[in-house]
Design an enzyme around this catalytic site. Structure first.
Site: not given
Length: 497
Positions: A82-83, A240
């Site tokens: 992520m991110h 995730d």
């Protein structure tokens, strides 16, 4: 009749894991392909997005070559780190390497967001800004790479890029969108207020979809390269942590998920985005529609153990380190380790803090140092669990996945440090299994998530904490908590040298 399987593609920080499952939730095959991380400067962490695509297609091809004509893939879905920021130009070409979730360059941008838009950002997104989120990365590009920022036509997450290269379609699911801190979490749309305040063009924001939404079929060239059947349905997938929660059965339950990967995560299912955490914990959309989850992140859990091994025992395996740790007593002979080697996100949100060993004496052995690292990681995870306890969250048991779940010793240590019942998965591939479950739901193999979870998620026996050990660990943990406030000023001063 030809068997039908689903593929779960778990795009991690260091490798992609592709799992092939049947309708009974049994793992038919798995393949893992590694890719590099680049650190062009202190605190920077980047990857080449096309490395993910290459590794994914290689792994899929290996699975398909073994299936031959005996089965077909009914559905495919994703779990992804992520991110991390991927940016494409108007020709859908990668502009620069992806800036990863664990990249620490955006501390100033996160501070700027919190000082100038802090109250609104929490109200709109459910989160405070930290260096890990996507919005600070976009602001860093505005300031430091304006030419690259001006070229951006699309931004997306890693799994979205791989899915785009497989289908030709660009979109983002809600679980990853909340991790950008640009999404209005209650209204399920990109926040015009945030975009306008920070001068980010709305056209850069991808179309939003649910995790189980059908995105498309694999492109002809992808089928030719991998052996995939052309009618394999590809579904959006999720971040995730959201997908790991599905693969661990964290839905409508009083269980917490504790995941030890590169980072460490403690996660809980939430019924709505309005919780008492006030940004202390991250608030995200679940990969299950109309559900949310909260989570706390300690940035360097498994990464701390990897660093320790590579720096001091490069010839040893992780199994060796865990065996060494077992030869040290509870409390590591009063040696403490803080796992802040990449800064910290929760509960301190401090990009300047650095790790430390405290209590070094001449009686210590290498076994004590090994155990101190493992205990320090576990204390840091307890920091996250404590936030839930302080907010009166009922915790029935904790489902452990990742590296910390592969060792009976570490599982027992977690039970004793947390003072909670612990259970691990029989299939230790939470995100990969969760991604396969999303594909199964998208293919309508099941009428509801509960039926899917009951068949796909299997647990080992519960581990109960030793009350005597828990009492001792409470005393050590109370000392551990004091280390941050003592070392934080030193770390910030050292950063300014």
């Amino acid at each position: 009749m030809m068997e039908k399987y689903v593929l779960g593609i778990d795009l991690g920080t260091s490798a992609v894991k592709v799992s092939c499952l049947d309708k009974l939730g049994r793992i038919i095959d798995q393949e893992i392909e590694d890719y590099p991380i680049y650190n062009p400067a202190e605190g920077f962490s980047e990857q080449n997005p096309n490395d993910w695509v290459h590794a994914t297609l290689v792994a899929v091809k290996k699975i398909m070559s073994k299936l031959k004509d005996l089965a077909k893939i009914d559905g495919i879905s994703f779990s992804g780190q992520m991110h991390s920021l991927v940016i494409l130009d108007k020709n859908k070409q990668v502009i620069r390497p992806a800036i990863l979730w664990n990249d620490g360059r955006t501390a100033n941008e996160a501070d700027y967001i919190n000082k100038n838009f802090g109250k609104e950002i929490v109200e709109i997104t459910g989160n405070k800004a930290t260096a890990g989120f996507t919005l600070p990365k976009l602001l860093w590009l505005q300031e430091n790479e304006p030419d690259n920022f001006a070229k951006i036509r699309y931004f997306m997450m890693p799994k979205d890029y791989v899915r785009y290269k497989m289908t030709g379609k660009i979109n983002m699911d809600y679980s990853d969108a909340t991790g950008t801190i640009i999404l209005d979490i209650a209204k399920n749309r990109w926040s015009n207020k945030i975009l306008n305040f920070f001068n980010i063009p709305k056209y850069c924001c991808p179309t939003l979809v649910n995790s189980t939404d059908f995105v498309g079929f694999p492109l002809k060239e992808v089928c030719e390269q991998t052996g995939l059947n052309t009618d394999a349905k590809i579904f959006a997938g999720g971040g995730d942590n959201a997908v790991a929660a599905i693969g661990s059965g964290i839905l409508n339950s009083q269980n917490l998920l504790c995941s030890i990967g590169t980072s460490g995560v403690v996660l809980a299912d939430e019924q709505n985005p309005h919780t008492p955490y006030e940004g202390t914990l991250q608030m995200e959309h679940h990969a299950v529609a109309h559900h949310f989850y909260s989570m706390g992140v300690t940035l360097a859990a498994g990464e701390s153990l990897s660093w320790f091994r590579d720096a001091f025992f490069p010839e040893k395996s992780f199994t060796d380190l865990l065996l060494m740790a077992q030869n040290s007593d509870l409390g590591s002979n009063k040696l403490f380790f803080t796992p802040y080697i990449s800064g910290e996100r929760t509960p301190y949100s401090d990009s300047y803090i650095r790790g430390s060993f405290t209590g070094i004496s001449k009686i210590l052995t290498k076994n004590d140092f090994c155990r101190a690292v493992i205990e320090g990681i576990t204390y840091s995870l307890r920091d996250l669990i404590s936030i839930y306890e302080q907010n009166n969250k009922t915790i029935e048991k904790i489902v452990c996945i990742g590296g910390g779940a592969k060792s009976k010793f570490w599982l027992k240590l977690q039970a004793d440090v947390f003072g909670k019942k612990i259970v691990s998965l029989k299939n230790e591939q939470g995100p990969g299994i969760g991604a396969a479950m999303i594909a199964a739901m998208g293919c309508q193999w099941f009428k509801n998530w509960e039926s899917c979870i009951n068949l796909f998620v299997r647990y080992n026996d519960i581990i109960v904490p030793d009350q005597h050990n828990s009492v001792l660990y409470n005393k050590y943990y109370s000392l551990y908590k004091k280390i941050y406030s003592s070392t934080a000023p030193l770390a910030r001063a050292a950063a300014e040298l």
